[in-house]
Design a protein around this motif. Structure first.
Motif, PDB file in Angstrom:
ATOM      1  N   UNK A   7       0.840  -1.195   0.000  1.00  0.00           N
ATOM      2  CA  UNK A   7       0.000   0.000   0.000  1.00  0.00           C
ATOM      3  C   UNK A   7       0.877   1.247   0.000  1.00  0.00           C
ATOM      4  N   UNK A   8       0.526   2.182  -0.862  1.00  0.00           N
ATOM      5  CA  UNK A   8       1.109   3.524  -0.781  1.00  0.00           C
ATOM      6  C   UNK A   8      -0.013   4.482  -0.416  1.00  0.00           C
ATOM      7  N   UNK A   9       0.211   5.274   0.628  1.00  0.00           N
ATOM      8  CA  UNK A   9      -0.748   6.290   1.064  1.00  0.00           C
ATOM      9  C   UNK A   9      -0.177   7.648   0.695  1.00  0.00           C
ATOM     10  N   UNK A  22      -3.689   1.565  10.057  1.00  0.00           N
ATOM     11  CA  UNK A  22      -4.479   0.329  10.026  1.00  0.00           C
ATOM     12  C   UNK A  22      -3.940  -0.664   9.008  1.00  0.00           C
ATOM     13  N   UNK A  23      -3.405  -0.182   7.902  1.00  0.00           N
ATOM     14  CA  UNK A  23      -2.783  -1.100   6.941  1.00  0.00           C
ATOM     15  C   UNK A  23      -1.550  -1.762   7.559  1.00  0.00           C
ATOM     16  N   UNK A  24      -0.746  -0.987   8.268  1.00  0.00           N
ATOM     17  CA  UNK A  24       0.437  -1.542   8.926  1.00  0.00           C
ATOM     18  C   UNK A  24       0.038  -2.524  10.016  1.00  0.00           C
ATOM     19  N   UNK A  25      -1.002  -2.188  10.752  1.00  0.00           N
ATOM     20  CA  UNK A  25      -1.498  -3.074  11.821  1.00  0.00           C
ATOM     21  C   UNK A  25      -1.918  -4.427  11.261  1.00  0.00           C
ATOM     22  N   UNK A  26      -2.383  -4.439  10.015  1.00  0.00           N
ATOM     23  CA  UNK A  26      -2.789  -5.692   9.366  1.00  0.00           C
ATOM     24  C   UNK A  26      -1.617  -6.455   8.776  1.00  0.00           C
TER      25      UNK A  26
END
Length: 524
Positions: A7-9, A22-26
């Motif tokens: 993912x790039x934000x 939340x992406x990192x937490x997943x």
């Protein structure tokens, strides 16, 4: 060789930070790209000569979102309640609970005795909308619950709330009429309408505007300044392996090859910045007819109102200000109302300096100011015996852009500072001008340059141009993060309208959920 990420934000404001967290937490690999030299966007603080000033938002409403999000991420912070004072001319009310609306009503009726019955009707509407919002934010938002294994909670709390929520959401969606015209149903007293409505942006939907009299009850302030909120999120990102690229403006995205910034690859992209910039960054030949149509529509739209902020350091002790108000104050110096101010200066063809100065002076005398005093919440935010004030009012980006083009931007800034200081010194802070140690200001152009937001907007799209170009029904907020661009989600204030900090967090969380589910389904 450039790296590849799950993912790039793009955009390091509150929505981008939330999505990345939340992406990192997943367990996904995440890159966060931010234009500025630090993350936070409109939620930041800075230190100048020992005084801490909040750069953007002045306080934070939980709304059943902020605290549950922090709890879910395991982020611990210290907060203090930030009581709000509503001051009009020489009268004021402190908002502590629902009963404060009674005192607010009394204050309005004393100031406008000719409109006592009208005010009763208006206050009934405010109470009704406050009840709606109490339902909406009645429990911690279920979006921030990890599981639903507690059947007692589901049966006794979640399901009853859901039934109330479903019965209320339609009522809220029907209150999309601009607040000024809505109030006009109950009174013909235009100064009264102005005094109630000029806290808010032009043509703000009624439910958003009038709900704030309830939200004022729950304003919170993080110790260390509002910037400590985003600093805590940034720390979480570092601890969870998120790469952060600062001073990185993303202006070229190859959606066919899933790359940006000269070769950084992504599986999913979350755009948490100005939507116009997203569509500018993609070759039109790669856009579908649906996306091309949206791009053309966005080009005709403008950002909503921006703000002019006057920062003051004074040699008066915090106790002086504590006697006059709470740490957060909305101050309207007169009963004239903004509608009495001649609008000629706002015409794009008006370049007469005297006319514009006359408008600015009259506007400063009639507007409503949001005043924040950080040291009244946290004694470490100013040198001992001294105080910093942050004084903001709504301001037109187009007017300041015209002034800059005409070559007297710095002069205009100083002129407005003088007008604001005169108003404050003649009103709520007598003799303030003789105590100033330092003073400076920011304009809508400042915000535009810092954040790259269209027109320096602080809550997304303008409400004055007809239908806004994004979803604006709470019933459909889960769809607001989706785009017609393959593998691209969106989040933040440009995604859903109207938008404040809690909505930005929610859209960041929703976008991350879509990404996590999609990658899990595809086995990537």
């Amino acid at each position: 060789m450039k790296k590849s990420y799950d993912v790039v934000v793009v955009g390091g404001g509150i929505a981008g930070l939330t999505a990345a967290a939340y992406c990192a937490r997943a367990g996904l690999s995440v890159l966060l790209c931010e234009k500025q030299d630090r993350v936070g966007g409109l939620v930041n603080s800075f230190n100048r000569n020992g005084f801490v000033y909040d750069q953007g938002i002045r306080a934070i409403e939980n709304s059943g979102i902020v605290f549950p999000m922090l709890k879910q991420l395991g982020i611990e912070m210290t907060w203090v309640r930030s009581l709000v004072t509503l001051a009009i001319a020489d009268q004021k009310v402190v908002v502590t609970d629902t009963e404060s609306l009674v005192e607010y009503q009394k204050m309005l009726q004393q100031l406008f005795p000719e409109s006592v019955r009208d005010i009763e009707l208006i206050m009934a509407e405010i109470r009704k909308i406050t009840r709606y919002m109490d339902v909406l934010y009645g429990i911690d938002n279920p979006l921030f619950l990890d599981n639903y294994q507690d059947l007692g909670y589901v049966r006794k709390t979640l399901l009853p709330w859901l039934m109330r929520y479903l019965g209320t959401i339609g009522k809220i969606d029907r209150l999309n009429e601009p607040v000024v015209s809505y109030l006009g149903r109950f009174t013909k007293n235009r100064p009264l309408i102005d005094i109630i409505a000029q806290h808010f942006f032009a043509d703000t939907p009624t439910f958003f505007a009038l709900s704030y009299f309830g939200l004022y009850r729950e304003y919170q302030y993080p110790m260390g300044g509002t910037g400590s909120f985003t600093q805590s999120l940034e720390t979480f990102l570092h601890e969870n392996g998120v790469d952060i690229l600062l001073n990185s403006l993303v202006a070229d995205i190859d959606i066919e090859n899933h790359t940006l910034l000269d070769g950084i690859a992504y599986k999913k992209l979350i755009w948490a910045a100005d939507l116009k910039a997203l569509y500018r960054s993609i070759d039109e030949q790669q856009l579908s007819p649906t996306s091309l149509k949206l791009k053309k529509n966005l080009q005709t739209k403008h950002g909503g109102d921006s703000i002019f902020t006057y920062y003051l350091a004074v040699d008066l002790p915090p106790s002086y200000f504590e006697r006059l108000s709470t740490p957060h104050l909305f101050y309207t110096p007169s009963l004239a109302g903004q509608s009495t101010v001649d609008q000629t200066a706002l015409d794009e063809n008006c370049h007469d300096k005297d006319t514009i100065k006359a408008y600015l002076k009259a506007y400063c005398e009639a507007t409503t100011y949001e005043i924040s005093i950080p040291v009244l919440r946290d004694s470490s935010l100013a040198p001992e015996g001294k105080t910093a004030l942050i004084v903001s009012t709504l301001a037109s980006y187009q007017l300041f852009a015209k002034i800059e083009k005409d070559g007297w931007y710095d002069e205009a800034k100083l002129f407005i500072e003088e007008c604001m200081l005169a108003v404050l010194g003649a009103g709520i802070y007598p003799g303030l001008s003789s105590h100033v140690l330092d003073a400076f200001s920011s304009t809508p152009l400042t915000l535009s340059n810092l954040t790259a937001n269209s027109d320096g907007a602080i809550t997304g799209w303008a409400f004055t141009e007809g239908e806004v170009p994004v979803i604006h029904s709470l019933k459909h907020i889960t769809k607001s993060v989706k785009t017609a661009i393959p593998d691209v989600l969106q989040a933040g204030q440009w995604t859903f309208s109207p938008s404040g900090l809690p909505i930005s967090i929610m859209t960041g969380k929703l976008a991350s959920q879509e990404v996590i589910k999609a990658l899990k389904r595809s086995g990537q």
